[in-house]
Design a protein around this motif. Structure first.
Motif, PDB file in Angstrom:
ATOM      1  N   ASP A 162       0.813  -1.212   0.000  1.00  9.56           N
ATOM      2  CA  ASP A 162       0.000   0.000   0.000  1.00  9.56           C
ATOM      3  C   ASP A 162       0.849   1.265   0.000  1.00  9.56           C
ATOM      4  OD1 ASP A 162       1.038  -0.123   2.557  1.00  9.56           O
ATOM      5  OD2 ASP A 162      -0.836   0.496   3.539  1.00  9.56           O
ATOM      6  N   GLU A 163       2.104   1.173  -0.451  1.00 12.55           N
ATOM      7  CA  GLU A 163       3.000   2.321  -0.508  1.00 12.55           C
ATOM      8  C   GLU A 163       3.551   2.524  -1.910  1.00 12.55           C
ATOM      9  OE1 GLU A 163       4.816   2.076   4.048  1.00 12.55           O
ATOM     10  OE2 GLU A 163       6.067   1.501   2.326  1.00 12.55           O
ATOM     11  N   ALA A 164       3.805   3.780  -2.246  1.00 14.22           N
ATOM     12  CA  ALA A 164       4.467   4.125  -3.496  1.00 14.22           C
ATOM     13  C   ALA A 164       5.423   5.274  -3.216  1.00 14.22           C
ATOM     14  CB  ALA A 164       3.461   4.510  -4.584  1.00 14.22           C
ATOM     15  N   ARG A 165       6.432   5.427  -4.036  1.00 22.70           N
ATOM     16  CA  ARG A 165       7.500   6.402  -3.781  1.00 22.70           C
ATOM     17  C   ARG A 165       7.165   7.755  -4.396  1.00 22.70           C
ATOM     18  NH1 ARG A 165      13.181   5.629  -3.094  1.00 22.70           N
ATOM     19  NH2 ARG A 165      14.021   7.610  -2.322  1.00 22.70           N
ATOM     20  N   TRP A 166       7.525   8.822  -3.665  1.00 23.04           N
ATOM     21  CA  TRP A 166       7.530  10.156  -4.244  1.00 23.04           C
ATOM     22  C   TRP A 166       8.651  10.957  -3.607  1.00 23.04           C
ATOM     23  CZ3 TRP A 166       3.996  14.717  -2.706  1.00 23.04           C
ATOM     24  CH2 TRP A 166       3.907  14.831  -1.308  1.00 23.04           C
ATOM     25  N   ASP A 167       9.048  12.045  -4.271  1.00 24.36           N
ATOM     26  CA  ASP A 167      10.111  12.902  -3.758  1.00 24.36           C
ATOM     27  C   ASP A 167       9.729  14.346  -4.049  1.00 24.36           C
ATOM     28  OD1 ASP A 167      12.370  14.299  -3.065  1.00 24.36           O
ATOM     29  OD2 ASP A 167      13.770  12.902  -4.014  1.00 24.36           O
ATOM     30  N   PRO A 168       9.039  15.009  -3.112  1.00 23.23           N
ATOM     31  CA  PRO A 168       8.586  16.379  -3.366  1.00 23.23           C
ATOM     32  C   PRO A 168       9.730  17.350  -3.644  1.00 23.23           C
ATOM     33  CG  PRO A 168       7.456  15.452  -1.473  1.00 23.23           C
ATOM     34  CD  PRO A 168       8.546  14.503  -1.819  1.00 23.23           C
ATOM     35  N   SER A 169      10.906  17.124  -3.052  1.00 23.20           N
ATOM     36  CA  SER A 169      12.016  18.045  -3.281  1.00 23.20           C
ATOM     37  C   SER A 169      12.496  17.996  -4.725  1.00 23.20           C
ATOM     38  CB  SER A 169      13.173  17.726  -2.333  1.00 23.20           C
ATOM     39  OG  SER A 169      13.722  16.444  -2.612  1.00 23.20           O
ATOM     40  N   ARG A 170      12.253  16.867  -5.398  1.00 20.77           N
ATOM     41  CA  ARG A 170      12.619  16.733  -6.815  1.00 20.77           C
ATOM     42  C   ARG A 170      11.409  16.797  -7.743  1.00 20.77           C
ATOM     43  NH1 ARG A 170      17.340  12.051  -7.054  1.00 20.77           N
ATOM     44  NH2 ARG A 170      18.764  13.054  -5.552  1.00 20.77           N
ATOM     45  N   GLY A 171      10.218  16.881  -7.152  1.00 24.10           N
ATOM     46  CA  GLY A 171       9.008  16.985  -7.954  1.00 24.10           C
ATOM     47  C   GLY A 171       8.615  15.704  -8.651  1.00 24.10           C
ATOM     48  N   THR A 172       8.931  14.545  -8.060  1.00 26.78           N
ATOM     49  CA  THR A 172       8.643  13.272  -8.716  1.00 26.78           C
ATOM     50  C   THR A 172       7.647  12.433  -7.913  1.00 26.78           C
ATOM     51  OG1 THR A 172      10.530  12.178  -7.628  1.00 26.78           O
ATOM     52  CG2 THR A 172      10.924  13.198  -9.774  1.00 26.78           C
ATOM     53  N   VAL A 173       6.809  11.685  -8.651  1.00 31.80           N
ATOM     54  CA  VAL A 173       5.842  10.752  -8.071  1.00 31.80           C
ATOM     55  C   VAL A 173       5.880   9.477  -8.900  1.00 31.80           C
ATOM     56  CG1 VAL A 173       3.413  10.329  -7.504  1.00 31.80           C
ATOM     57  CG2 VAL A 173       4.337  12.650  -7.311  1.00 31.80           C
ATOM     58  N   ASP A 174       5.864   8.331  -8.267  1.00 36.77           N
ATOM     59  CA  ASP A 174       5.782   7.059  -8.981  1.00 36.77           C
ATOM     60  C   ASP A 174       4.650   7.142 -10.008  1.00 36.77           C
ATOM     61  OD1 ASP A 174       5.173   4.425  -9.805  1.00 36.77           O
ATOM     62  OD2 ASP A 174       5.678   3.577  -7.851  1.00 36.77           O
ATOM     63  N   PRO A 175       4.954   6.969 -11.299  1.00 41.82           N
ATOM     64  CA  PRO A 175       3.918   7.159 -12.321  1.00 41.82           C
ATOM     65  C   PRO A 175       2.782   6.152 -12.260  1.00 41.82           C
ATOM     66  CG  PRO A 175       5.933   6.257 -13.284  1.00 41.82           C
ATOM     67  CD  PRO A 175       6.270   6.643 -11.887  1.00 41.82           C
ATOM     68  N   THR A 176       2.946   5.071 -11.498  1.00 40.32           N
ATOM     69  CA  THR A 176       1.868   4.080 -11.384  1.00 40.32           C
ATOM     70  C   THR A 176       0.910   4.405 -10.236  1.00 40.32           C
ATOM     71  OG1 THR A 176       3.076   2.615  -9.858  1.00 40.32           O
ATOM     72  CG2 THR A 176       3.466   2.316 -12.218  1.00 40.32           C
ATOM     73  N   ALA A 177       1.222   5.432  -9.420  1.00 42.52           N
ATOM     74  CA  ALA A 177       0.453   5.667  -8.198  1.00 42.52           C
ATOM     75  C   ALA A 177      -0.904   6.306  -8.453  1.00 42.52           C
ATOM     76  CB  ALA A 177       1.260   6.535  -7.234  1.00 42.52           C
ATOM     77  N   LEU A 178      -0.983   7.251  -9.376  1.00 41.43           N
ATOM     78  CA  LEU A 178      -2.185   8.065  -9.518  1.00 41.43           C
ATOM     79  C   LEU A 178      -3.220   7.552 -10.516  1.00 41.43           C
ATOM     80  CD1 LEU A 178      -0.549  11.595  -9.243  1.00 41.43           C
ATOM     81  CD2 LEU A 178      -1.847  10.372  -7.507  1.00 41.43           C
ATOM     82  N   PRO A 179      -2.828   6.974 -11.642  1.00 41.42           N
ATOM     83  CA  PRO A 179      -3.860   6.468 -12.551  1.00 41.42           C
ATOM     84  C   PRO A 179      -4.756   5.438 -11.865  1.00 41.42           C
ATOM     85  CG  PRO A 179      -1.745   6.572 -13.670  1.00 41.42           C
ATOM     86  CD  PRO A 179      -1.477   6.848 -12.222  1.00 41.42           C
ATOM     87  N   GLY A 180      -6.052   5.605 -12.009  1.00 36.60           N
ATOM     88  CA  GLY A 180      -7.012   4.710 -11.368  1.00 36.60           C
ATOM     89  C   GLY A 180      -7.449   5.149  -9.992  1.00 36.60           C
ATOM     90  N   ALA A 181      -6.816   6.186  -9.444  1.00 37.01           N
ATOM     91  CA  ALA A 181      -7.237   6.701  -8.136  1.00 37.01           C
ATOM     92  C   ALA A 181      -8.451   7.609  -8.313  1.00 37.01           C
ATOM     93  CB  ALA A 181      -6.105   7.464  -7.470  1.00 37.01           C
ATOM     94  N   ASP A 182      -9.324   7.593  -7.333  1.00 39.13           N
ATOM     95  CA  ASP A 182     -10.490   8.468  -7.357  1.00 39.13           C
ATOM     96  C   ASP A 182     -10.167   9.855  -6.817  1.00 39.13           C
ATOM     97  OD1 ASP A 182     -12.925   6.620  -8.104  1.00 39.13           O
ATOM     98  OD2 ASP A 182     -11.665   5.479  -6.719  1.00 39.13           O
ATOM     99  N   ALA A 183      -9.292   9.921  -5.809  1.00 37.62           N
ATOM    100  CA  ALA A 183      -8.997  11.204  -5.175  1.00 37.62           C
ATOM    101  C   ALA A 183      -7.645  11.126  -4.493  1.00 37.62           C
ATOM    102  CB  ALA A 183     -10.075  11.574  -4.153  1.00 37.62           C
ATOM    103  N   VAL A 184      -7.092  12.302  -4.205  1.00 33.61           N
ATOM    104  CA  VAL A 184      -5.846  12.433  -3.455  1.00 33.61           C
ATOM    105  C   VAL A 184      -6.116  13.333  -2.255  1.00 33.61           C
ATOM    106  CG1 VAL A 184      -3.468  13.277  -3.480  1.00 33.61           C
ATOM    107  CG2 VAL A 184      -4.413  12.144  -5.513  1.00 33.61           C
ATOM    108  N   VAL A 185      -5.617  12.920  -1.089  1.00 29.95           N
ATOM    109  CA  VAL A 185      -5.652  13.772   0.102  1.00 29.95           C
ATOM    110  C   VAL A 185      -4.205  14.101   0.456  1.00 29.95           C
ATOM    111  CG1 VAL A 185      -6.362  14.038   2.498  1.00 29.95           C
ATOM    112  CG2 VAL A 185      -7.790  12.707   0.911  1.00 29.95           C
ATOM    113  N   ASN A 186      -3.871  15.379   0.388  1.00 28.26           N
ATOM    114  CA  ASN A 186      -2.496  15.833   0.576  1.00 28.26           C
ATOM    115  C   ASN A 186      -2.337  16.446   1.961  1.00 28.26           C
ATOM    116  OD1 ASN A 186       0.150  16.871   0.107  1.00 28.26           O
ATOM    117  ND2 ASN A 186      -0.752  18.835  -0.477  1.00 28.26           N
TER     118      ASN A 186
END
Length: 313
Positions: free
Chosen positions: A47-71
């Motif tokens: 239930d985890e995926a990698r991201w790095d806000p300091s570099r502006g990157t998110v695992d490209p498989t994390a968001l497709p198919g998601a209904d919503a994001v809570v930041n």
């Protein structure tokens, strides 16, 4: 993100290791929904995926198919003294996290339909006794500047047609952690509680259960966007709050912290602590949300009774 006929949904969560994120994830999973947590380290669970806000990157498989994001990502506002370095860290980390996730959402295919992004009632500055609804102007304190830039960083998602709601949260009342449970309550239990400055400043607060319920309410309503004050309908003055805590934990509220004593360790953040905000959840209530806890003292009694595993008295 309507759940329709009880169908499970997928929510991507940043800041999932904190008090708020953990409570929200547990509530969603308890109802059969899928939660994917974005982490800065190497993922160690499904239930985890990698991201790095300091570099502006998110695992490209994390968001497709998601209904919503809570930041909910970002360092705590009151975790350390507000030195110039920590002030820059708080601002940059929150802006970077929000811009990174909003940009990744805009580029995802298919895109999540909603972004609920953390903010704070500090947006309004310190206008004294003025009652503050969501259409009240931004303040001029450093915390107000942080929240303005924090919210503005979600622009890539809004520009892509994604529904964006800003969670302008008050102080979260919980015995399980956070600034209230980790810092304030232990002091009171040691007999070290007391008013801050004049004691006339307002505190806008919300219980953890109501915070989770409000966020889930906003997740379920595709017609709601923009800022929402997630704070109980009845804010409380600092001197009244200290007396209420004293009654509940059976400790006298005899101490007083003068304003200058706060300014030295806390810097600019002391201005927000000593000024406060009298915030009301106008848009949430107009949309039909009902708070379980509306008055501070009864809310605190319920919170502490829950912690002790006994029915509220």
């Amino acid at each position: 993100m309507p759940e329709g006929e009880g169908q499970p949904v997928k929510v991507v969560l940043t800041g999932g290791s904190g008090l708020l994120g953990g409570a929200l994830a547990g509530s969603l999973r308890g109802d059969g929904h899928q939660v994917l947590r974005l982490v800065r380290r190497e993922p160690t669970a499904p239930d985890e995926a990698r991201w790095d806000p300091s570099r502006g990157t998110v695992d490209p498989t994390a968001l497709p198919g998601a209904d919503a994001v809570v930041n909910l990502a970002g360092p705590g506002l009151g975790d350390r003294p507000w030195t110039p370095g920590y002030k820059r860290l708080v601002l940059q980390a929150r802006v970077d996290a929000t811009r990174t996730i909003a940009t990744a959402m805009a580029a995802a295919e298919p895109r999540p339909r909603a972004l609920l992004s953390s903010s704070a009632v500090g947006y309004y500055g310190n206008p004294g006794d003025t009652v503050l609804a969501e259409d009240s102007p931004a303040g001029d304190t450093y915390l107000a500047r942080i929240t303005r830039e924090w919210e503005a960083a979600a622009a890539p998602a809004r520009g892509a047609g994604i529904r964006v709601a800003y969670l302008r949260s008050g102080v979260v009342v919980s015995a399980r952690g956070g600034a209230f449970g980790r810092r304030l309550l232990p002091l009171w239990r040691l007999g070290l509680g007391g008013r801050l400055g004049s004691g006339r400043q307002w505190m806008s607060w919300v219980t953890l259960d109501d915070w989770v319920a409000a966020v889930r309410f906003l997740l379920d309503r595709d017609d709601l966007d923009g800022p929402f004050n997630i704070s109980a309908p009845h804010p409380i003055r600092n001197d009244e709050l200290t007396k209420a805590i004293g009654r509940v934990v059976h400790r006298p509220a005899v101490l007083w912290v003068p304003g200058p004593a706060l300014t030295l360790p806390m810097g600019d953040f002391a201005r927000d602590l000593l000024g406060g905000q009298r915030v009301v959840p106008e848009r949430l209530e107009a949309a039909g949300f009902e708070f379980s806890h509306r008055e501070f003292e009864s809310a605190l009694r319920d919170v502490l009774a829950e912690q002790q595993g006994s029915p509220p008295g």
